[in-house]
Design an enzyme around this catalytic site. Structure first.
Site, PDB file in Angstrom:
ATOM      1  N   ASP A   1      -0.965 -11.031 -10.011  1.00 52.21           N
ATOM      2  CA  ASP A   1      -1.511  -9.693  -9.798  1.00 52.21           C
ATOM      3  C   ASP A   1      -0.610  -8.599 -10.356  1.00 52.21           C
ATOM      4  O   ASP A   1      -0.964  -7.424 -10.342  1.00 52.21           O
ATOM      5  CB  ASP A   1      -1.787  -9.451  -8.309  1.00 52.21           C
TER       6      ASP A   1
ATOM      7  N   HIS B   1       0.064  -0.938  -3.208  1.00 54.48           N
ATOM      8  CA  HIS B   1      -0.045  -2.395  -3.020  1.00 54.48           C
ATOM      9  C   HIS B   1      -0.642  -2.706  -1.643  1.00 54.48           C
ATOM     10  O   HIS B   1      -0.056  -3.370  -0.803  1.00 54.48           O
ATOM     11  CB  HIS B   1       1.335  -3.051  -3.154  1.00 54.48           C
TER      12      HIS B   1
END
Length: 312
Positions: A67, A269
């Site tokens: 990611d 995040h």
């Protein structure tokens, strides 16, 4: 100097947020921008942004989880088709070069510019006359690094009105004064640099922390920073889960910013369990209760990095 978010989600993309990538826009300082991490789909995000790949100068990868990395081969390949001819340097942990070499060679990607991959294990990873970038190891399931970007102080501005009153026109003597050297005019007048040059402009510090639990390595990277970008994967009620998965809560990010004496904190995040910006408000509130100057990162939003008052 501005920060622009291209992805703020953790783990996998959602319909609301893409996975991690953040741009540091240095258009006035370097006529370019730098990127920190490049999750899958980042080049699609760039198409929806004011950024242009031809202006991308450097990419700093915090760690090799997908990611934060899977968008990089496609972006490197596309950059050449979007006017990117200047060299591009990519920095990151060991293993990054092998990943890119295999991805680009197997796909027979043609790169019409110089691509340099610099692997590091922390320390000083880049420095020139205007910036330096340092990296430090954090605590995650694999080696994950934070980056500290330091803009060097720049000379103060010349008082051109005062210089004209001395009969001094633009030229080599201006350059000497700018460097702090005293000069003498043709009429024999001594001009003190300290009288005609303002205080130096203090450089700014931006800290970008990769995925991490709270750890000792975060503090030196964030110390005295003007802006800290810190993961806040979970709210503090999920502290045990955060620890299990080697992540941090919003409160822990705020505690680090406070201990470091930072000026501003940006949370990013976020776990996919938070499906909207509104659902992130409790994370913001828990962080602000500890560190008041906290904001939530939001994709396609710009956050200015303000310059401090010059030292006396």
């Amino acid at each position: 100097m501005e920060v622009y978010f291209l992805g703020t989600n953790a783990g996998v993309p959602t319909l609301q947020r893409n996975v991690t990538s953040v741009a540091l826009r240095l258009l006035e300082e370097r006529r370019s921008f730098w990127m920190f991490d490049c999750g899958e789909g980042t080049q699609h995000q760039i198409l929806r942004s004011p950024l242009r790949l031809g202006k991308l100068e450097k990419v700093f990868v915090t760690h090799l989880h997908g990611d934060h990395l899977f968008g990089l081969p496609g972006l490197i390949s596309s950059r050449g088709y979007q006017g990117g001819t200047a060299p591009l340097t990519v920095y990151g942990p060991p293993g990054l070069k092998a990943y890119l070499d295999i991805s680009l060679s197997v796909s027979q990607s043609r790169i019409p510019y110089t691509l340099e991959v610099v692997e590091h294990t922390g320390g000083l990873v880049f420095e020139d006359e205007t910036f330096k970038v340092e990296a430090g190891l954090l605590e995650h399931r694999i080696d994950s690094y934070g980056y500290r970007v330091t803009e060097k102080d720049s000379p103060g501005s010349l008082n051109t009105d005062l210089l004209r009153s001395y009969g001094l026109k633009p030229g080599p003597l201006y350059g000497k004064l700018k460097k702090g050297e005293n000069v003498t005019t043709e009429d024999g007048v001594l001009i003190q640099a300290s009288e005609v040059v303002s205080e130096p402009k203090q450089g700014r510090i931006v800290t970008v922390l990769g995925d991490t639990r709270p750890c000792a390595g975060s503090l030196p990277l964030a110390s005295g920073a003007d802006l800290v970008i810190h993961e806040a994967t979970f709210g503090h009620e999920l502290e045990a889960m955060a620890y299990q998965y080697h992540h941090s809560t919003a409160r822990q990010a705020a505690e680090l910013a406070g201990e470091a004496g930072a000026r501003q904190l940006l949370l990013t995040h976020f776990s996919s369990r938070y499906t909207s910006q509104e659902e992130l408000i409790p994370l913001l509130e828990e962080a602000k209760s500890i560190f008041a100057d906290t904001q939530l990162a939001e994709e396609f939003c710009t956050f200015a990095v303000h310059r401090r008052v010059a030292r006396k």
